[in-house]
Structures are given as structure tokens and as C-alpha cells.
Design a protein around this motif. Structure first.
Motif, PDB file in Angstrom:
ATOM      1  N   GLN A   1       0.819  -1.211   0.000  1.00 55.06           N
ATOM      2  CA  GLN A   1       0.000   0.000   0.000  1.00 55.06           C
ATOM      3  C   GLN A   1       0.852   1.259   0.000  1.00 55.06           C
ATOM      4  N   PHE A   2       1.975   1.216   0.718  1.00 57.93           N
ATOM      5  CA  PHE A   2       2.818   2.403   0.815  1.00 57.93           C
ATOM      6  C   PHE A   2       3.998   2.387  -0.149  1.00 57.93           C
ATOM      7  N   GLY A   3       3.942   1.503  -1.127  1.00 53.34           N
ATOM      8  CA  GLY A   3       4.926   1.550  -2.204  1.00 53.34           C
ATOM      9  C   GLY A   3       6.191   0.780  -1.971  1.00 53.34           C
ATOM     10  N   TYR A   4       6.270  -0.072  -0.942  1.00 51.42           N
ATOM     11  CA  TYR A   4       7.433  -0.908  -0.749  1.00 51.42           C
ATOM     12  C   TYR A   4       7.297  -2.117  -1.648  1.00 51.42           C
ATOM     13  N   SER A   5       8.413  -2.536  -2.270  1.00 48.54           N
ATOM     14  CA  SER A   5       8.350  -3.642  -3.213  1.00 48.54           C
ATOM     15  C   SER A   5       7.905  -4.926  -2.546  1.00 48.54           C
ATOM     16  N   SER A   6       7.208  -5.738  -3.316  1.00 46.33           N
ATOM     17  CA  SER A   6       6.853  -7.064  -2.838  1.00 46.33           C
ATOM     18  C   SER A   6       8.108  -7.909  -2.752  1.00 46.33           C
ATOM     19  N   LYS A   7       8.065  -8.921  -1.885  1.00 44.74           N
ATOM     20  CA  LYS A   7       9.204  -9.821  -1.784  1.00 44.74           C
ATOM     21  C   LYS A   7       9.275 -10.770  -2.968  1.00 44.74           C
ATOM     22  N   GLU A   8       8.230 -10.792  -3.800  1.00 41.11           N
ATOM     23  CA  GLU A   8       8.229 -11.636  -4.989  1.00 41.11           C
ATOM     24  C   GLU A   8       9.092 -10.993  -6.070  1.00 41.11           C
ATOM     25  N   LEU A   9       9.982 -11.775  -6.671  1.00 45.55           N
ATOM     26  CA  LEU A   9      10.867 -11.282  -7.718  1.00 45.55           C
ATOM     27  C   LEU A   9      10.402 -11.775  -9.079  1.00 45.55           C
ATOM     28  N   LEU A  10      10.799 -11.055 -10.123  1.00 44.05           N
ATOM     29  CA  LEU A  10      10.502 -11.489 -11.485  1.00 44.05           C
ATOM     30  C   LEU A  10      11.275 -12.753 -11.816  1.00 44.05           C
ATOM     31  N   ASN A  11      12.467 -12.876 -11.246  1.00 48.64           N
ATOM     32  CA  ASN A  11      13.301 -14.069 -11.405  1.00 48.64           C
ATOM     33  C   ASN A  11      13.915 -14.404 -10.051  1.00 48.64           C
ATOM     34  N   GLY A  12      14.033 -15.695  -9.771  1.00 52.79           N
ATOM     35  CA  GLY A  12      14.637 -16.116  -8.518  1.00 52.79           C
ATOM     36  C   GLY A  12      13.693 -15.959  -7.332  1.00 52.79           C
ATOM     37  N   VAL A  13      14.250 -16.210  -6.153  1.00 49.40           N
ATOM     38  CA  VAL A  13      13.497 -16.118  -4.898  1.00 49.40           C
ATOM     39  C   VAL A  13      14.370 -15.401  -3.875  1.00 49.40           C
ATOM     40  N   ALA A  14      13.821 -14.394  -3.233  1.00 44.66           N
ATOM     41  CA  ALA A  14      14.594 -13.630  -2.251  1.00 44.66           C
ATOM     42  C   ALA A  14      14.868 -14.464  -1.011  1.00 44.66           C
ATOM     43  N   ASP A  15      16.120 -14.492  -0.597  1.00 42.54           N
ATOM     44  CA  ASP A  15      16.510 -15.209   0.616  1.00 42.54           C
ATOM     45  C   ASP A  15      15.729 -14.657   1.813  1.00 42.54           C
ATOM     46  N   PRO A  16      15.274 -15.524   2.716  1.00 41.00           N
ATOM     47  CA  PRO A  16      14.543 -15.052   3.897  1.00 41.00           C
ATOM     48  C   PRO A  16      15.326 -14.050   4.739  1.00 41.00           C
ATOM     49  N   GLY A  17      16.649 -14.085   4.634  1.00 38.59           N
ATOM     50  CA  GLY A  17      17.470 -13.154   5.398  1.00 38.59           C
ATOM     51  C   GLY A  17      17.453 -11.732   4.880  1.00 38.59           C
ATOM     52  N   LEU A  18      16.914 -11.497   3.673  1.00 33.79           N
ATOM     53  CA  LEU A  18      16.835 -10.148   3.124  1.00 33.79           C
ATOM     54  C   LEU A  18      15.664  -9.428   3.775  1.00 33.79           C
ATOM     55  N   ARG A  19      15.918  -8.876   4.931  1.00 36.34           N
ATOM     56  CA  ARG A  19      14.846  -8.302   5.735  1.00 36.34           C
ATOM     57  C   ARG A  19      14.266  -7.034   5.137  1.00 36.34           C
ATOM     58  N   PHE A  20      14.996  -6.395   4.264  1.00 33.30           N
ATOM     59  CA  PHE A  20      14.445  -5.196   3.626  1.00 33.30           C
ATOM     60  C   PHE A  20      13.192  -5.542   2.830  1.00 33.30           C
ATOM     61  N   LEU A  21      13.163  -6.752   2.262  1.00 34.08           N
ATOM     62  CA  LEU A  21      11.983  -7.212   1.534  1.00 34.08           C
ATOM     63  C   LEU A  21      10.985  -7.894   2.453  1.00 34.08           C
TER      64      LEU A  21
END
Length: 315
Positions: free
Chosen positions: A68-88
Motif C-alpha cells: 500500500q505504501f509503495g514498498y516492493s513485494s518480496k516476490e521477484l521477477l526471477n529467482g526467490v529472495a533469501d529469507p534473510g533479506l529483511r528489507f523485503l
């Protein structure tokens, strides 16, 4: 506000956050009406009312608020974001807020320039440099900067592991002239691409020599306006010095109870000798801080080291 109609509810007004949960299939119209009644009765926010009724988890609410506030989804166009990437995965955490603050300071620092080209450097390994490179690149892309994340660590580069991309062609293949850079780019988000390190070359210093990196950035200038470049440990070889020299600017990453003061001085001196402007130092505070106050005071007292921000948490 929107109206949703069904046979049981002739007209139920749903807020934007409610719409998001409807679209995701996490709530029904009836449940949203139940939450609205709880809000009115107990004077709660939508998320708090949903939590009190047990209809949503905190993780689901944080994810929806992020969108809602414009932060990117943790879903990527390619690959999968590591759970440790807390920014996502934790966009409202203190770590994420610190990275957004760093982004703001960088945007102000480069406000008079069309392009941002910056190397992330650290004296050794396991000091949080690669993690910060990914997080900062994501943060910059979220504000509409066309960002290219480059893994210029041709010896131990592992940015692809954070994103489950596997081993494939990348920077080493491009700089060796084997493929054009367009074939090695991987889109991660609408405004973010990555150029992974590629196959390990036997001669990384030769591959990175001047002006190969700067020529690559010039070739990409029409597609990207921001370049975030990860590098190899600065005290172990001249790779980081070569790369940072061709970009002109660097952020120095240091980790509490890991980075040695003499290594900080050595890295600073070698970068300055190469004509690199260190625009700030990121202090990566480890979770176990037995002597953090004294260590940090010693570090901040070093001449010529300005703290652009303090980064707390992840390594």
C-alpha cells in the motif's frame, strides 16, 4: 473506497487495504464487514481489528501495508529472495528503515548528478557488504531509479545465492568479451536488474582492469541511471581498488567486533590513493555486542571517516 455487492450484503464499502486482502483471497467481504464493525466498536485501526478477531496474521498485515505504501513485494521477477533479506521480508523493521535513510542521504548527496555509480567496499569478508549492496539496490529501485546491481567480486561473489538464481554467465563473461552485457542481465523487479559475477576467471585483476568497468557502465547508461557494485575484500587483493577507481565513489562497510581498525585505515588509504571518494562508512552492528560502545567510539574517532549512517542487525 470501493463498493462490493453480493446477495447477502447489498452494499459494503471497502477501504484500499481491505481491497488488497480481497484481491489476495485472504479475506471475504463478510470478514471485512466484521472487521469494520470491530474497528467502530473498539476504535481500532483495520489491521489491529483484524488481529484481534484472528482473521489476519501480523506478517500478512505488514506485507499488505508494504504494498500500500509503495514498498516492493518480496516476490521477484526471477529467482526467490533469501529469507534473510529483511528489507523485503520485513519492510517495517528498524533495519529496513535504516536502509531507506541511507537511500535518502545518497539521493541528496547525488542530487545534482544524473547518474549514481557507487562501489560497496569492506576490508575483509563477512562484514555485511554484499547484503548491503542488494538491500541498497532494491531501495533505490523502489523510488523509480533504474538500478543495476553488479557483482564485481569475481573471486567469491555470491549475490546470485541471495536470490536463488543459480550459476550462469555474468560480469566475467561480459568483460572477457564472450557475450554482450544484455545477455547477462537478469530482471529482478520493474526498475531493478542484476549482473551476476559469472564464471570464476583465473585472472580477475586482468578482467577488471581499467577502463573495462567504466566502459561497461557507459554502455548501460541509456538503460540505467544507478549502479550499485559489490566488490571483493579490499585488503586481500586490488580488485576493489580497481573497480572503485572506475566508479569514483565508494561506501565503506565495517562490522563491529570483526573489522580491525588498521584494516579500515589501510582500505581508506588505498582508496584515496586510487582517487576514490569514500562518501561514508556504514557501521554494521553485530547481534552480540560485548564491547560495542568502545569499539564504535574508536572507529568514529578515526580522521577522515564520516558515518553516513548506522546499520543495525543483519550481517
Amino acid at each position: 473506497m470501493s463498493e462490493w455487492k453480493n446477495p447477502e450484503h447489498a452494499s459494503v464499502r471497502v477501504g484500499r487495504l481491505g481491497e488488497l486482502f480481497l484481491q489476495k483471497g485472504l479475506l471475504t467481504v463478510q470478514q471485512i464487514e466484521q472487521i469494520a464493525q470491530e474497528q467502530k466498536l473498539k476504535k481500532l485501526r483495520f489491521g489491529d481489528a483484524a488481529l484481534s478477531l484472528g482473521l489476519l496474521s501480523q506478517a500478512e498485515i505488514d506485507s499488505a501495508l508494504g504494498e500500500q505504501f509503495g514498498y516492493s513485494s518480496k516476490e521477484l521477477l526471477n529467482g526467490v529472495a533469501d529469507p534473510g533479506l529483511r528489507f523485503l521480508h520485513a519492510p517495517f523493521s528498524k533495519e529496513a528503515e535504516e536502509i531507506r535513510r541511507l537511500r535518502s542521504e545518497l539521493l541528496l548527496r547525488f542530487s545534482t548528478q544524473d547518474k549514481i555509480s557507487i562501489a560497496l567496499i569492506s576490508p575483509g569478508s563477512d562484514e555485511g557488504k554484499s547484503y548491503m549492496a542488494i538491500s541498497l539496490a532494491i531501495a533505490l529501485s523502489q523510488v523509480g531509479r533504474k538500478t543495476l546491481l553488479i557483482d564485481a567480486d569475481l573471486r567469491t561473489g555470491n549475490l546470485h545465492d541471495y536470490l536463488a538464481l543459480g550459476t550462469q554467465d555474468g560480469l566475467s563473461s561480459v568483460l572477457a568479451g564472450r557475450i554482450p552485457y544484455q545477455q547477462a542481465l537478469i530482471p529482478l523487479m520493474p526498475d531493478l536488474h542484476i549482473l551476476p559475477s559469472g564464471p570464476r576467471p583465473p585472472n580477475p585483476l586482468e578482467i577488471l582492469r581499467v577502463p573495462r568497468m567504466s566502459q561497461l557502465l557507459e554502455s548501460c547508461a541509456g538503460q540505467f541511471d544507478t549502479f550499485v557494485v559489490d566488490t571483493y575484500a579490499a585488503t586481500r587483493a586490488s580488485d576493489a581498488q580497481l573497480v572503485a577507481h572506475q566508479l569514483g565513489y565508494a561506501l565503506l562497510v565495517a562490522k563491529q567486533d570483526v573489522t580491525l581498525i588498521n584494516d579500515i585505515r589501510h582500505t581508506q588509504n588505498t582508496m584515496q590513493a586510487a582517487g576514490v571518494e569514500i562518501i561514508g562508512t556504514i557501521f554494521n552492528e553485530s547481534s552480540a555486542a560485548s564491547h560495542s560502545k568502545g569499539w564504535r567510539n574508536r572507529l568514529t574517532s578515526l580522521p577522515g571517516l564520516s558515518f553516513l549512517k548506522t546499520y543495525l542487525g543483519q550481517n
